[in-house]
Design a protein around this motif. Sequence first.
Motif, PDB file in Angstrom:
ATOM      1  N   ASN A 256      24.144  17.271  20.050  1.00 38.93           N
ATOM      2  CA  ASN A 256      24.186  18.533  20.800  1.00 38.93           C
ATOM      3  C   ASN A 256      22.808  19.175  20.931  1.00 38.93           C
ATOM      4  OD1 ASN A 256      26.916  18.320  21.122  1.00 38.93           O
ATOM      5  ND2 ASN A 256      27.465  20.153  19.990  1.00 38.93           N
ATOM      6  N   SER A 257      21.847  18.701  20.133  1.00 38.88           N
ATOM      7  CA  SER A 257      20.502  19.271  20.179  1.00 38.88           C
ATOM      8  C   SER A 257      19.714  18.611  21.298  1.00 38.88           C
ATOM      9  CB  SER A 257      19.798  19.077  18.831  1.00 38.88           C
ATOM     10  OG  SER A 257      18.497  19.634  18.872  1.00 38.88           O
ATOM     11  N   THR A 258      19.845  19.185  22.511  1.00 42.13           N
ATOM     12  CA  THR A 258      19.133  18.671  23.681  1.00 42.13           C
ATOM     13  C   THR A 258      18.513  19.836  24.442  1.00 42.13           C
ATOM     14  OG1 THR A 258      21.009  18.843  25.204  1.00 42.13           O
ATOM     15  CG2 THR A 258      20.833  16.805  23.908  1.00 42.13           C
ATOM     16  N   SER A 259      17.471  19.524  25.177  1.00 38.12           N
ATOM     17  CA  SER A 259      16.836  20.537  26.016  1.00 38.12           C
ATOM     18  C   SER A 259      17.810  21.053  27.069  1.00 38.12           C
ATOM     19  CB  SER A 259      15.585  19.953  26.678  1.00 38.12           C
ATOM     20  OG  SER A 259      14.958  20.891  27.511  1.00 38.12           O
ATOM     21  N   GLY A 260      18.655  20.163  27.588  1.00 42.88           N
ATOM     22  CA  GLY A 260      19.638  20.571  28.588  1.00 42.88           C
ATOM     23  C   GLY A 260      20.635  21.569  28.040  1.00 42.88           C
ATOM     24  N   ASN A 261      21.065  21.384  26.803  1.00 43.26           N
ATOM     25  CA  ASN A 261      21.994  22.342  26.191  1.00 43.26           C
ATOM     26  C   ASN A 261      21.322  23.677  25.914  1.00 43.26           C
ATOM     27  OD1 ASN A 261      24.255  20.731  26.271  1.00 43.26           O
ATOM     28  ND2 ASN A 261      24.047  19.997  24.164  1.00 43.26           N
ATOM     29  N   VAL A 262      20.021  23.645  25.603  1.00 45.72           N
ATOM     30  CA  VAL A 262      19.282  24.899  25.451  1.00 45.72           C
ATOM     31  C   VAL A 262      19.313  25.679  26.758  1.00 45.72           C
ATOM     32  CG1 VAL A 262      17.027  25.940  25.024  1.00 45.72           C
ATOM     33  CG2 VAL A 262      17.801  24.033  23.602  1.00 45.72           C
ATOM     34  N   ASP A 263      18.982  25.004  27.852  1.00 42.96           N
ATOM     35  CA  ASP A 263      18.992  25.673  29.155  1.00 42.96           C
ATOM     36  C   ASP A 263      20.388  26.199  29.490  1.00 42.96           C
ATOM     37  OD1 ASP A 263      16.295  25.183  29.559  1.00 42.96           O
ATOM     38  OD2 ASP A 263      16.642  23.320  30.662  1.00 42.96           O
ATOM     39  N   ARG A 264      21.401  25.402  29.178  1.00 43.50           N
ATOM     40  CA  ARG A 264      22.767  25.783  29.524  1.00 43.50           C
ATOM     41  C   ARG A 264      23.210  27.036  28.768  1.00 43.50           C
ATOM     42  NH1 ARG A 264      28.076  21.776  29.069  1.00 43.50           N
ATOM     43  NH2 ARG A 264      29.654  23.392  29.416  1.00 43.50           N
ATOM     44  N   VAL A 265      22.925  27.105  27.479  1.00 45.03           N
ATOM     45  CA  VAL A 265      23.372  28.267  26.709  1.00 45.03           C
ATOM     46  C   VAL A 265      22.553  29.505  27.063  1.00 45.03           C
ATOM     47  CG1 VAL A 265      21.920  27.952  24.633  1.00 45.03           C
ATOM     48  CG2 VAL A 265      24.183  28.996  24.427  1.00 45.03           C
ATOM     49  N   LEU A 266      21.276  29.319  27.421  1.00 43.27           N
ATOM     50  CA  LEU A 266      20.470  30.477  27.821  1.00 43.27           C
ATOM     51  C   LEU A 266      20.978  31.066  29.146  1.00 43.27           C
ATOM     52  CD1 LEU A 266      16.875  29.227  26.910  1.00 43.27           C
ATOM     53  CD2 LEU A 266      18.154  31.083  25.797  1.00 43.27           C
ATOM     54  N   ARG A 267      21.345  30.196  30.084  1.00 44.42           N
ATOM     55  CA  ARG A 267      21.907  30.703  31.357  1.00 44.42           C
ATOM     56  C   ARG A 267      23.222  31.432  31.110  1.00 44.42           C
ATOM     57  NH1 ARG A 267      20.238  25.530  33.288  1.00 44.42           N
ATOM     58  NH2 ARG A 267      22.386  24.769  33.070  1.00 44.42           N
ATOM     59  N   ALA A 268      24.047  30.866  30.234  1.00 42.00           N
ATOM     60  CA  ALA A 268      25.327  31.505  29.932  1.00 42.00           C
ATOM     61  C   ALA A 268      25.122  32.854  29.253  1.00 42.00           C
ATOM     62  CB  ALA A 268      26.162  30.577  29.056  1.00 42.00           C
ATOM     63  N   LEU A 269      24.167  32.938  28.349  1.00 44.59           N
ATOM     64  CA  LEU A 269      23.871  34.204  27.689  1.00 44.59           C
ATOM     65  C   LEU A 269      23.360  35.247  28.674  1.00 44.59           C
ATOM     66  CD1 LEU A 269      22.182  33.353  24.266  1.00 44.59           C
ATOM     67  CD2 LEU A 269      24.145  34.857  24.625  1.00 44.59           C
ATOM     68  N   GLN A 270      22.502  34.820  29.589  1.00 40.79           N
ATOM     69  CA  GLN A 270      21.994  35.758  30.597  1.00 40.79           C
ATOM     70  C   GLN A 270      23.139  36.310  31.435  1.00 40.79           C
ATOM     71  OE1 GLN A 270      19.218  34.028  33.407  1.00 40.79           O
ATOM     72  NE2 GLN A 270      18.176  35.986  33.672  1.00 40.79           N
ATOM     73  N   ASP A 271      24.058  35.446  31.804  1.00 44.60           N
ATOM     74  CA  ASP A 271      25.236  35.869  32.557  1.00 44.60           C
ATOM     75  C   ASP A 271      26.083  36.840  31.731  1.00 44.60           C
ATOM     76  OD1 ASP A 271      27.163  36.002  34.546  1.00 44.60           O
ATOM     77  OD2 ASP A 271      28.129  34.112  33.972  1.00 44.60           O
ATOM     78  N   ALA A 272      26.278  36.512  30.449  1.00 41.38           N
ATOM     79  CA  ALA A 272      27.092  37.362  29.581  1.00 41.38           C
ATOM     80  C   ALA A 272      26.469  38.737  29.407  1.00 41.38           C
ATOM     81  CB  ALA A 272      27.273  36.685  28.225  1.00 41.38           C
ATOM     82  N   LEU A 273      25.165  38.790  29.225  1.00 44.76           N
ATOM     83  CA  LEU A 273      24.486  40.070  29.018  1.00 44.76           C
ATOM     84  C   LEU A 273      24.629  40.970  30.248  1.00 44.76           C
ATOM     85  CD1 LEU A 273      21.267  38.856  27.176  1.00 44.76           C
ATOM     86  CD2 LEU A 273      23.228  40.057  26.170  1.00 44.76           C
ATOM     87  N   GLY A 274      24.541  40.356  31.427  1.00 46.24           N
ATOM     88  CA  GLY A 274      24.702  41.131  32.664  1.00 46.24           C
ATOM     89  C   GLY A 274      26.118  41.610  32.862  1.00 46.24           C
ATOM     90  N   CYS A 275      27.081  40.729  32.663  1.00 45.13           N
ATOM     91  CA  CYS A 275      28.492  41.085  32.920  1.00 45.13           C
ATOM     92  C   CYS A 275      29.055  42.021  31.856  1.00 45.13           C
ATOM     93  CB  CYS A 275      29.331  39.823  32.997  1.00 45.13           C
ATOM     94  SG  CYS A 275      29.007  38.812  34.461  1.00 45.13           S
ATOM     95  N   CYS A 276      28.727  41.775  30.609  1.00 42.64           N
ATOM     96  CA  CYS A 276      29.235  42.642  29.539  1.00 42.64           C
ATOM     97  C   CYS A 276      28.638  44.034  29.650  1.00 42.64           C
ATOM     98  CB  CYS A 276      28.951  42.030  28.172  1.00 42.64           C
ATOM     99  SG  CYS A 276      29.906  40.520  27.821  1.00 42.64           S
ATOM    100  N   ARG A 277      27.385  44.118  30.111  1.00 42.85           N
ATOM    101  CA  ARG A 277      26.761  45.430  30.284  1.00 42.85           C
ATOM    102  C   ARG A 277      27.449  46.184  31.421  1.00 42.85           C
ATOM    103  NH1 ARG A 277      21.708  44.027  31.128  1.00 42.85           N
ATOM    104  NH2 ARG A 277      21.815  44.113  33.395  1.00 42.85           N
ATOM    105  N   ARG A 278      27.726  45.465  32.522  1.00 47.43           N
ATOM    106  CA  ARG A 278      28.383  46.127  33.657  1.00 47.43           C
ATOM    107  C   ARG A 278      29.775  46.623  33.270  1.00 47.43           C
ATOM    108  NH1 ARG A 278      25.895  41.989  36.660  1.00 47.43           N
ATOM    109  NH2 ARG A 278      27.768  40.705  36.599  1.00 47.43           N
ATOM    110  N   SER A 279      30.462  45.843  32.394  1.00 48.07           N
ATOM    111  CA  SER A 279      31.818  46.243  32.012  1.00 48.07           C
ATOM    112  C   SER A 279      31.808  47.528  31.190  1.00 48.07           C
ATOM    113  CB  SER A 279      32.486  45.104  31.218  1.00 48.07           C
ATOM    114  OG  SER A 279      31.893  44.975  29.936  1.00 48.07           O
ATOM    115  N   ARG A 280      30.645  47.895  30.659  1.00 53.22           N
ATOM    116  CA  ARG A 280      30.555  49.101  29.841  1.00 53.22           C
ATOM    117  C   ARG A 280      30.162  50.319  30.657  1.00 53.22           C
ATOM    118  NH1 ARG A 280      30.153  48.930  24.447  1.00 53.22           N
ATOM    119  NH2 ARG A 280      30.686  46.972  23.461  1.00 53.22           N
ATOM    120  N   LEU A 281      29.705  50.095  31.904  1.00 56.07           N
ATOM    121  CA  LEU A 281      29.230  51.230  32.727  1.00 56.07           C
ATOM    122  C   LEU A 281      30.409  52.018  33.289  1.00 56.07           C
ATOM    123  CD1 LEU A 281      26.265  49.485  34.567  1.00 56.07           C
ATOM    124  CD2 LEU A 281      26.168  50.984  32.581  1.00 56.07           C
TER     125      LEU A 281
END
Length: 392
Positions: free
Chosen positions: A367-392
């Motif tokens: 599971n330790s791959t550069s591709g998985n790093v990119d994948r989880v970072l994109r997912a986190l960026q999406d989560a931070l945006g959506c979870c923040r909007r859900s609180r507004l």
Amino acid sequence: MATSVLRVPPPQGLLRPLAVPERLLLGPGPSNVPPRILAAGSQQLLGHMHPEVLQVMDEIKAGIQYAFQTQNRLTLAISGTGHCAMEASLLNLLEHGDTALVAVNGIWGQRAAEIARRLGANVHELLKPPGEYFALWDIEEGLARYKPSVLFITHGESSTGVLQPLEGLGELCHRHGCLLLVDAVASLGGAPIFMDQQEIDVLYSGSQKVLNAPPGSAPISFSERSREKMLRRKTKPTSFYLDMGWLANYWGCDGEPRRYHHTAPINSFFSLREGLAMLAELGLESSWERHRANCTQLCQGLRNLGLELFVKEEKARLPTITTLRVPEGYDWKEITSFLMDKHAIEIAGGLGPSVGKVLRIGLMGCNSTSGNVDRVLRALQDALGCCRRSRL
């Protein structure tokens, strides 16, 4: 024939086909199992005393010796998880009234202290805040003060993401007449460890982290110094199942004809054998470097997202499990649920003393791959945006 009327009907859930979703497991474990290891675990059963199974066990022993960098003859795999290996280590080393010193900077030190107390040992704890590690002078002060027969310390503290330095620790313990017991469940294969060179007396790990096998078997090894202590016991270990004398014989570690002890989890051993084989084929140094590089990439990506790493010192960060502080204004449960529901990715919240404080991202083994790093970072960026909007 029984004449009584059945009062418990067949469970409806068992009458439906088993359904297991596909997810990328980037929590602190278990890791996804590669097809090669899945195939090994699906082989037809053999008897646990068949010569072919004993050969597999010998190959597992050699693989553990390589992964641990040890020539200890008392090296084997416990039929149980890393927790089971922790308990096996402590109950074989400690007798009622022995003194144990436990280094606690996360949940695994807490668990070890609890087990040792249940065994009737006199337990003293060295404490560090979550996210910090122990220096040699911290340990030496405790050794001089409490005069323990065993020191427990965690190499890879998965609850906080700390990598504990081990250099000089074994020598220090032996100077004070103490055995060194090290938990390497979350670090084995992902960070350098040299059992013999670092004078570690007992080392154990688990199958489900970097080795990418299903949970249920736990590599463990005992030095000659620790084996001699076990031979001098005045009382038998409190567990028959985890009695290292019996297990050593079953694993062919004592030079005597092998005797039945328990029915081993044969297919778990097949899987563990393949996990160790894949590590040997890749090579320890290559595995260590891959985990280091991908952890570095992940840490930089988290910073780029404006997130704060929990472990301040780079050298003290566990390469297999990265911890970040829960960003202010967010609920960690919303973030982990969003990644699971929207991206089919598992990351975890804190555990023990880090509950509510951190998020944990695991990159272990395949599971330790550069591709998985990119994948989880994109997912986190999406989560931070959506979870923040859900609180507004």
